[in-house]
Write a protein that holds these residues in place. Structure first.
Motif, mmCIF file in Angstrom:
data_model
loop_
_atom_site.group_PDB
_atom_site.id
_atom_site.type_symbol
_atom_site.label_atom_id
_atom_site.label_comp_id
_atom_site.label_asym_id
_atom_site.label_seq_id
_atom_site.Cartn_x
_atom_site.Cartn_y
_atom_site.Cartn_z
ATOM 1 N N VAL A 179 0.682 -0.968 -0.241
ATOM 2 C CA VAL A 179 0.242 0.323 0.181
ATOM 3 C C VAL A 179 0.730 1.278 0.134
ATOM 4 N N ILE B 7 -3.914 -7.922 -5.142
ATOM 5 C CA ILE B 7 -4.322 -8.317 -3.744
ATOM 6 C C ILE B 7 -3.436 -7.841 -3.649
ATOM 7 N N VAL B 8 -3.513 -6.726 -1.970
ATOM 8 C CA VAL B 8 -2.634 -5.283 -1.797
ATOM 9 C C VAL B 8 -2.157 -6.146 -0.380
ATOM 10 N N SER C 217 0.147 -4.823 2.842
ATOM 11 C CA SER C 217 0.270 -3.803 3.853
ATOM 12 C C SER C 217 0.439 -4.281 5.079
ATOM 13 N N GLY D 127 -1.490 -1.968 7.570
ATOM 14 C CA GLY D 127 -3.092 -1.744 7.957
ATOM 15 C C GLY D 127 -4.148 -2.176 9.342
ATOM 16 N N ALA E 133 -8.068 -3.003 4.405
ATOM 17 C CA ALA E 133 -8.670 -4.084 3.925
ATOM 18 C C ALA E 133 -10.144 -3.398 3.124
ATOM 19 N N ALA F 117 -9.324 -1.416 0.563
ATOM 20 C CA ALA F 117 -8.990 -2.026 -0.684
ATOM 21 C C ALA F 117 -9.682 -2.833 -1.492
ATOM 22 N N MET F 118 -10.900 -3.179 -0.732
ATOM 23 C CA MET F 118 -11.964 -4.440 -1.890
ATOM 24 C C MET F 118 -12.653 -3.702 -2.081
ATOM 25 N N ALA G 203 -8.930 -4.162 -4.705
ATOM 26 C CA ALA G 203 -8.636 -5.417 -4.991
ATOM 27 C C ALA G 203 -9.841 -5.960 -4.615
ATOM 28 N N ASP H 136 -7.837 -9.245 -2.444
ATOM 29 C CA ASP H 136 -8.264 -9.715 -1.958
ATOM 30 C C ASP H 136 -6.996 -8.658 -0.763
ATOM 31 N N TYR H 137 -6.755 -8.747 1.393
ATOM 32 C CA TYR H 137 -5.744 -8.443 1.321
ATOM 33 C C TYR H 137 -4.532 -9.268 2.176
ATOM 34 N N GLN I 195 -2.084 -8.806 5.200
ATOM 35 C CA GLN I 195 -1.256 -8.136 6.186
ATOM 36 C C GLN I 195 -0.532 -8.277 6.714
#
Length: 159
Positions: A53, A77-78, A80, A83, A88, A91-92, A96, A98-99, A101
């Motif tokens: 991110v 897919i992010v 961070s 986060g 999350a 981002a979605m 995105a 998914d996220y 961590q």
């Protein structure tokens, strides 16, 4: 072979993900910020993009927005370390898939990629089935008794 673009300003993370993903059958390229990633999207054509991110020049959320505005097909897919649930969700909402961590276990990333692959495969299959149904049902609601009209329907279906 599925192509993954890893976008992160931390060189160690890029090296680790590149090595791990290559070992698991992916073709991998890396970029250190969103601007470089955009250039690589054009030449590399990734199926999946793992992006941090917070990065200099262009962060992951800006990269995501730019990709979505260009109607890019890559699944994003992010990742961070900073986060929380709000990031999350943001981002979605931005598109995105998914996220993840940070710090994460490599298997987490692999599982997320495999789930994304499965989803994309189902989407392609669904699209193909819909197209096939459309071909078959174009004249289903039309009634024709004459041989001439049936011949016209067959000709149009072939076209």
């Amino acid at each position: 072979m599925r192509r993954v673009l890893v976008v992160d300003d931390e060189e160690n993370l890029r090296v680790v993900l590149r090595t791990f993903l290559k070992r698991n059958g992916y073709q991998v390229e890396v970029a250190d910020n969103g601007e470089v990633a955009l250039e690589m999207v054009e030449s590399f054509g990734p199926d999946f993009i793992l992006t941090d991110v917070r990065m200099p020049k262009m962060g992951g959320m800006d990269l995501l927005a730019t990709l979505k505005s260009k109607v890019n097909e890559a699944t994003v897919i992010v990742m961070s370390a900073y986060g929380n649930v709000d990031l999350a969700i943001e981002a979605m909402k931005a598109g995105a898939y998914d996220y993840v961590q940070k710090p994460f276990k490599n298997d987490e990333v692999l599982l997320t990629l495999r789930k994304a692959e499965e989803r994309e495969s189902l989407k392609r299959e669904n699209r193909a089935l819909r197209q096939e149904m459309m071909k078959e049902s174009v004249f289903e609601e039309m009634l024709a008794k004459s041989d001439g009209m049936r011949k016209i329907f067959r000709t149009i279906s072939k076209i």
